[in-house]
Design an enzyme around this catalytic site. Sequence first.
Site, PDB file in Angstrom:
ATOM      1  N   GLU A  39     -22.970  31.896  40.087  1.00 31.38           N
ATOM      2  CA  GLU A  39     -21.684  32.546  40.318  1.00 31.38           C
ATOM      3  C   GLU A  39     -21.703  33.232  41.680  1.00 31.38           C
ATOM      4  O   GLU A  39     -22.645  33.961  42.001  1.00 31.38           O
ATOM      5  CB  GLU A  39     -21.395  33.579  39.227  1.00 31.38           C
ATOM      6  CG  GLU A  39     -20.196  34.470  39.475  1.00 31.38           C
ATOM      7  CD  GLU A  39     -18.898  33.715  39.693  1.00 31.38           C
ATOM      8  OE1 GLU A  39     -18.163  34.069  40.634  1.00 31.38           O
ATOM      9  OE2 GLU A  39     -18.624  32.763  38.919  1.00 31.38           O
ATOM     10  N   LYS A  40     -20.670  32.993  42.482  1.00 34.73           N
ATOM     11  CA  LYS A  40     -20.651  33.552  43.835  1.00 34.73           C
ATOM     12  C   LYS A  40     -19.955  34.903  43.925  1.00 34.73           C
ATOM     13  O   LYS A  40     -20.113  35.617  44.920  1.00 34.73           O
ATOM     14  CB  LYS A  40     -19.974  32.573  44.788  1.00 34.73           C
ATOM     15  CG  LYS A  40     -18.478  32.401  44.582  1.00 34.73           C
ATOM     16  CD  LYS A  40     -17.881  31.495  45.647  1.00 34.73           C
ATOM     17  CE  LYS A  40     -16.376  31.372  45.490  1.00 34.73           C
ATOM     18  NZ  LYS A  40     -15.771  30.520  46.541  1.00 34.73           N
ATOM     19  N   ASP A  41     -19.181  35.277  42.883  1.00 38.83           N
ATOM     20  CA  ASP A  41     -18.402  36.503  42.989  1.00 38.83           C
ATOM     21  C   ASP A  41     -18.714  37.470  41.862  1.00 38.83           C
ATOM     22  O   ASP A  41     -19.451  38.422  42.038  1.00 38.83           O
ATOM     23  CB  ASP A  41     -16.910  36.146  43.017  1.00 38.83           C
ATOM     24  CG  ASP A  41     -16.019  37.349  43.189  1.00 38.83           C
ATOM     25  OD1 ASP A  41     -16.526  38.422  43.563  1.00 38.83           O
ATOM     26  OD2 ASP A  41     -14.798  37.233  42.954  1.00 38.83           O
ATOM     27  N   GLY A  45     -15.374  35.525  36.101  1.00 36.62           N
ATOM     28  CA  GLY A  45     -14.454  34.757  36.927  1.00 36.62           C
ATOM     29  C   GLY A  45     -13.133  35.459  37.184  1.00 36.62           C
ATOM     30  O   GLY A  45     -12.962  36.664  36.938  1.00 36.62           O
ATOM     31  N   CYS A  47     -10.237  35.119  35.654  1.00 36.80           N
ATOM     32  CA  CYS A  47      -9.533  35.558  34.449  1.00 36.80           C
ATOM     33  C   CYS A  47      -9.931  36.975  34.065  1.00 36.80           C
ATOM     34  O   CYS A  47      -9.083  37.845  33.886  1.00 36.80           O
ATOM     35  CB  CYS A  47      -9.816  34.603  33.300  1.00 36.80           C
ATOM     36  SG  CYS A  47      -9.085  35.127  31.734  1.00 36.80           S
ATOM     37  N   GLY A 188       7.472  31.550  37.824  1.00 39.94           N
ATOM     38  CA  GLY A 188       6.600  31.036  36.780  1.00 39.94           C
ATOM     39  C   GLY A 188       6.039  32.179  35.962  1.00 39.94           C
ATOM     40  O   GLY A 188       6.491  33.326  36.069  1.00 39.94           O
ATOM     41  N   ASP A 343      -9.907  25.197  35.030  1.00 45.12           N
ATOM     42  CA  ASP A 343      -8.827  24.950  35.982  1.00 45.12           C
ATOM     43  C   ASP A 343      -9.136  23.824  36.952  1.00 45.12           C
ATOM     44  O   ASP A 343      -8.246  23.052  37.324  1.00 45.12           O
ATOM     45  CB  ASP A 343      -8.528  26.220  36.789  1.00 45.12           C
ATOM     46  CG  ASP A 343      -7.795  27.275  35.985  1.00 45.12           C
ATOM     47  OD1 ASP A 343      -7.581  27.058  34.778  1.00 45.12           O
ATOM     48  OD2 ASP A 343      -7.447  28.321  36.559  1.00 45.12           O
ATOM     49  N   ALA A 351      -7.186  29.819  30.259  1.00 42.65           N
ATOM     50  CA  ALA A 351      -8.565  30.251  30.047  1.00 42.65           C
ATOM     51  C   ALA A 351      -9.137  29.687  28.760  1.00 42.65           C
ATOM     52  O   ALA A 351     -10.285  29.230  28.720  1.00 42.65           O
ATOM     53  CB  ALA A 351      -8.626  31.778  30.037  1.00 42.65           C
ATOM     54  N   HIS A 475       3.796  41.931   3.289  1.00 44.95           N
ATOM     55  CA  HIS A 475       5.083  42.556   3.619  1.00 44.95           C
ATOM     56  C   HIS A 475       4.880  44.048   3.826  1.00 44.95           C
ATOM     57  O   HIS A 475       4.157  44.688   3.060  1.00 44.95           O
ATOM     58  CB  HIS A 475       6.085  42.323   2.492  1.00 44.95           C
ATOM     59  CG  HIS A 475       7.404  42.984   2.731  1.00 44.95           C
ATOM     60  ND1 HIS A 475       8.332  42.492   3.624  1.00 44.95           N
ATOM     61  CD2 HIS A 475       7.940  44.127   2.211  1.00 44.95           C
ATOM     62  CE1 HIS A 475       9.394  43.281   3.637  1.00 44.95           C
ATOM     63  NE2 HIS A 475       9.175  44.287   2.783  1.00 44.95           N
TER      64      HIS A 475
END
Length: 499
Positions: A39-41, A45, A47, A188, A343, A351, A475
């Site tokens: 993982e670079k960040d 991620g 999300c 969107g 993605d 996700a 209910h």
Amino acid sequence: MVVGDVTTGTDVLVIGAGPAGYVAAIRAGQLDLDVTLVEKDAYGGTCLNYGCIPSKALITATDIAHDARNAEQMGIHADPAIDLSGMVSWKDDVVDQLTGGVEKLCKANGVNLMEGTATFTDENTVRISHDGDGQGSETLEFEHAIVATGSSPIEIPNFSYGDEPVLNSRQALSLDSVPDSLVVVGAGYIGMELASVFAKLGTDVTVIEMLDEMLPGYDDDLKRPVKQHATDLGIEFEFGYTAAEWSEREDGSGIRVVADPVDGADVAADGGAAAGEAEAEGEGEEPASLDLDAEKVLVAVGRRPVSDTLDLDAAGVDIDDNGFIETDSRARTSVDHIYAVGDVAGEPMLAHKGSMEGQVAAEVIAGEPSAIDYQAMPAVVFTDPEIATVGMTETDAADAGFDTAVGKFPFQASGRALTTGESDGFVKIVAEENEGYVLGASIVGPEASELVAELGLAIELGATLEDVASTVHTHPTLSESVMEAAENALGHAIHTLNR
């Protein structure tokens, strides 16, 4: 001093630690595979760190303030003070808790974590570059790789995210003060969710959309209450326009956003002020450009796959014209031992869809008979009210050759919805007419994101209308509306007129 190149190996390399990647890594670890997750960040991620979780945190916080401010009908009179920096700090605490949890879960399942940027050098090797002076790089050999690099916001001409007044969704979620006015480019789901957030914070919001409708892809009856609520919040819409440029006002009072009409668009169809003026100028004349004042402009026109940093050509992996990695029903790319999930593997960019694909990829690598099934894939828009869909619409079912039975239940007939003060919207179920198998569902209204899960399970299990209708629901709850919609499709709903 640069650290010398080191070569190591792993059974499964996962590139990207978002919901698709970390789920794939954990599942592979559970299946006793040697796994390395790069993982670079930040773990979790986009999300978890900059998208799904922080946006929903701010949606919840602003909903609380808005609901308190508008609860006079319940006998509650309040005017909450908004501290956006405090709200963002709370959001960040939530994110930190979850990202820390992802890292712990990965380690607990035997996943080797590695920080850096991975680039393919051939179909069995990547070079991992580590950030920082003197950190160098290393080579990693793998038997299988899972690409889960996600997506990033699309940038449009003349609106650079490096310019202070121009925001992408990540930057908008980290503001420390509420802008007086905001232009949102794109109607969107991201644009509409954040437009609602800032409107509830007191910002004057104008939404520009190149199409003639908001939330393209969703049925009109689902969008109608969302648009009405947005209008009630004071959000203004300009359909049939595209953002052209921005500039600072000479008096330093903010920025000027210019939007040009889209060729052939019916900009007067929605009654926008500028559109109405253009119409009054004379039938057949070209509509004028818009000149909008704002403090900030948020660009939310979609996302693009992050595939250009991987050097996929070196591995022989095919991508389509839009940069998405092409995969089959088992998440395999054009190179059998390299997989792509989330993605970067194409629409829908969800996700939970990525997480499902990540599990499938790990199981296929481990030799299990797993495959991707999108039949019961839900989609949710966290607007006010929420929209949720799963399976087929009426049109989808008809196009597929089904004779359908459709049931609908309005939240205005729900006792629980009325007691929450949120009774706009409905639950609609689409089923195969003869046997009653549930084919799909659409919901707009309170807690639609939660209610849709029951209907997704019904589709997954091959349940019928009778199964749903005969399941006793507590209910008073919102979930009774699902039961009532099924009963309506069967022709014996109790609390609404039967179709």
